[in-house]
Motif scaffolding. Structure first.
Motif, PDB file in Angstrom:
ATOM      1  N   VAL A 159       0.850  -1.193   0.000  1.00 50.74           N
ATOM      2  CA  VAL A 159       0.000   0.000   0.000  1.00 50.74           C
ATOM      3  C   VAL A 159       0.886   1.244   0.000  1.00 50.74           C
ATOM      4  O   VAL A 159       0.652   2.199  -0.759  1.00 50.74           O
ATOM      5  CB  VAL A 159      -0.945   0.000   1.224  1.00 50.74           C
ATOM      6  CG1 VAL A 159      -1.559   1.392   1.421  1.00 50.74           C
ATOM      7  CG2 VAL A 159      -2.047  -1.023   1.042  1.00 50.74           C
ATOM      8  N   THR A 162       2.626   1.590  -3.327  1.00 47.89           N
ATOM      9  CA  THR A 162       1.702   2.117  -4.329  1.00 47.89           C
ATOM     10  C   THR A 162       1.527   3.617  -4.178  1.00 47.89           C
ATOM     11  O   THR A 162       1.486   4.359  -5.166  1.00 47.89           O
ATOM     12  CB  THR A 162       0.338   1.409  -4.207  1.00 47.89           C
ATOM     13  OG1 THR A 162       0.531   0.000  -4.352  1.00 47.89           O
ATOM     14  CG2 THR A 162      -0.618   1.887  -5.284  1.00 47.89           C
ATOM     15  N   ARG A 163       1.418   4.083  -2.942  1.00 50.64           N
ATOM     16  CA  ARG A 163       1.291   5.522  -2.713  1.00 50.64           C
ATOM     17  C   ARG A 163       2.538   6.267  -3.195  1.00 50.64           C
ATOM     18  O   ARG A 163       2.442   7.342  -3.788  1.00 50.64           O
ATOM     19  CB  ARG A 163       1.068   5.805  -1.228  1.00 50.64           C
ATOM     20  CG  ARG A 163      -0.283   5.373  -0.690  1.00 50.64           C
ATOM     21  CD  ARG A 163      -0.510   5.883   0.703  1.00 50.64           C
ATOM     22  NE  ARG A 163      -0.485   7.349   0.741  1.00 50.64           N
ATOM     23  CZ  ARG A 163      -0.534   8.054   1.868  1.00 50.64           C
ATOM     24  NH1 ARG A 163      -0.585   7.430   3.036  1.00 50.64           N
ATOM     25  NH2 ARG A 163      -0.520   9.373   1.833  1.00 50.64           N
ATOM     26  N   ALA A 176      -3.745   1.808  -7.246  1.00 50.71           N
ATOM     27  CA  ALA A 176      -3.726   2.378  -5.896  1.00 50.71           C
ATOM     28  C   ALA A 176      -5.006   2.035  -5.141  1.00 50.71           C
ATOM     29  O   ALA A 176      -4.977   1.716  -3.945  1.00 50.71           O
ATOM     30  CB  ALA A 176      -3.534   3.891  -5.970  1.00 50.71           C
ATOM     31  N   ALA A 179      -5.134  -1.695  -4.235  1.00 47.01           N
ATOM     32  CA  ALA A 179      -4.150  -2.037  -3.202  1.00 47.01           C
ATOM     33  C   ALA A 179      -4.800  -1.993  -1.824  1.00 47.01           C
ATOM     34  O   ALA A 179      -4.567  -2.874  -0.973  1.00 47.01           O
ATOM     35  CB  ALA A 179      -2.968  -1.078  -3.260  1.00 47.01           C
ATOM     36  N   TRP A 180      -5.615  -0.976  -1.591  1.00 46.19           N
ATOM     37  CA  TRP A 180      -6.316  -0.873  -0.311  1.00 46.19           C
ATOM     38  C   TRP A 180      -7.308  -2.014  -0.139  1.00 46.19           C
ATOM     39  O   TRP A 180      -7.446  -2.570   0.962  1.00 46.19           O
ATOM     40  CB  TRP A 180      -7.042   0.471  -0.221  1.00 46.19           C
ATOM     41  CG  TRP A 180      -6.137   1.618   0.086  1.00 46.19           C
ATOM     42  CD1 TRP A 180      -5.642   2.540  -0.792  1.00 46.19           C
ATOM     43  CD2 TRP A 180      -5.603   1.956   1.369  1.00 46.19           C
ATOM     44  NE1 TRP A 180      -4.833   3.436  -0.135  1.00 46.19           N
ATOM     45  CE2 TRP A 180      -4.798   3.102   1.193  1.00 46.19           C
ATOM     46  CE3 TRP A 180      -5.733   1.414   2.638  1.00 46.19           C
ATOM     47  CZ2 TRP A 180      -4.122   3.709   2.251  1.00 46.19           C
ATOM     48  CZ3 TRP A 180      -5.063   2.013   3.700  1.00 46.19           C
ATOM     49  CH2 TRP A 180      -4.270   3.154   3.498  1.00 46.19           C
ATOM     50  N   ALA A 183      -5.368  -5.173   0.677  1.00 46.51           N
ATOM     51  CA  ALA A 183      -4.792  -5.091   2.029  1.00 46.51           C
ATOM     52  C   ALA A 183      -5.866  -5.273   3.091  1.00 46.51           C
ATOM     53  O   ALA A 183      -5.655  -5.972   4.090  1.00 46.51           O
ATOM     54  CB  ALA A 183      -4.089  -3.752   2.202  1.00 46.51           C
TER      55      ALA A 183
END
Length: 221
Positions: A159, A162-163, A176, A179-180, A183
């Motif tokens: 995460v 990705t940020r 992005a 990804a959250w 996770a």
């Protein structure tokens, strides 16, 4: 510098895709062993009684260890691909620390999951009885727990990666966002089945990665 950047981007893509593939093969191969955790200890006795299962578990554990090394290497390449600025310095440092913790957890899990298959293989050669069945179950269960807990940190690692990539224009918005989702699934699910989407996401992450300048180039032309 331009050639070095392009080559580095290609390496990030290759490394992330390889990580995703190796991770998926390892988890899929370890599936029967990891799934036995929810059953009684006799499930482990039946599992390790098969020579084919023992060989598969040993190879899969080695692949998981290889995935831990690939994870660190992928993060190193991501950190170097993103331009160093005062704004990215803290996130780069945090990402490096998280990658070490993630890889360490995966390596410990791989070692625990490989212990019984390795000792069983050696015992078949030396006629040693090896580890007692109740202890086998405990070691395999410990490896499964360590793996599930490590994946929480792995999810946080990517995460953040990705940020960092998003701020440099190297990662598209949908990567992005997903990804959250992946996770959160790892955090809330704590399930073997929920380990698979993360591997597919890793491959997508690698394929979607691009140089920040490459993203901005069409707008400037």
């Amino acid at each position: 510098m331009w050639r070095r950047t392009i080559g580095l981007v290609g390496t990030v893509r290759t490394s992330a895709v390889c990580l995703g593939v190796v991770y998926l093969v390892a988890i899929a191969s370890l599936g029967p062993l990891l799934g036995s955790t929810a059953d009684s200890s006799t499930a482990f006795v039946d599992h390790f009684a098969s020579d084919a299962n023992v060989r598969l578990d040993l190879v899969a554990s080695l692949l998981l260890a290889a995935a831990s090394a690939l994870l660190v290497w992928t993060v190193v390449l991501i950190r170097h691909a993103v331009e160093f600025t005062p704004d990215t310095r803290r996130r780069r440092d945090l990402l490096g620390g998280l990658s070490v913790v993630s890889a360490s957890g995966l390596l410990v899990a791989a070692g625990l999951l490989a212990t019984v298959p390795l000792t069983t293989s050696i015992g078949n050669i030396t006629d040693d009885p090896g580890i007692e069945p109740p202890v086998q179950a405990g070691i395999a269960q410990a490896g499964t727990v360590v793996l599930l807990m490590s994946m929480l940190v792995v999810g946080a690692t990517f995460v953040l990666a990705t940020r960092l990539g998003r701020s440099a224009g190297s990662v598209p918005r949908w990567i992005a966002a997903t990804a959250w989702i992946v996770a959160i699934a790892l955090i809330l699910g704590m399930s073997i089945a929920l380990l698979f989407p993360f591997g597919a996401w890793l491959i997508a992450f690698g394929l979607a990665w691009k140089d920040g300048g490459e993203a901005a180039r069409p707008a400037s032309q």
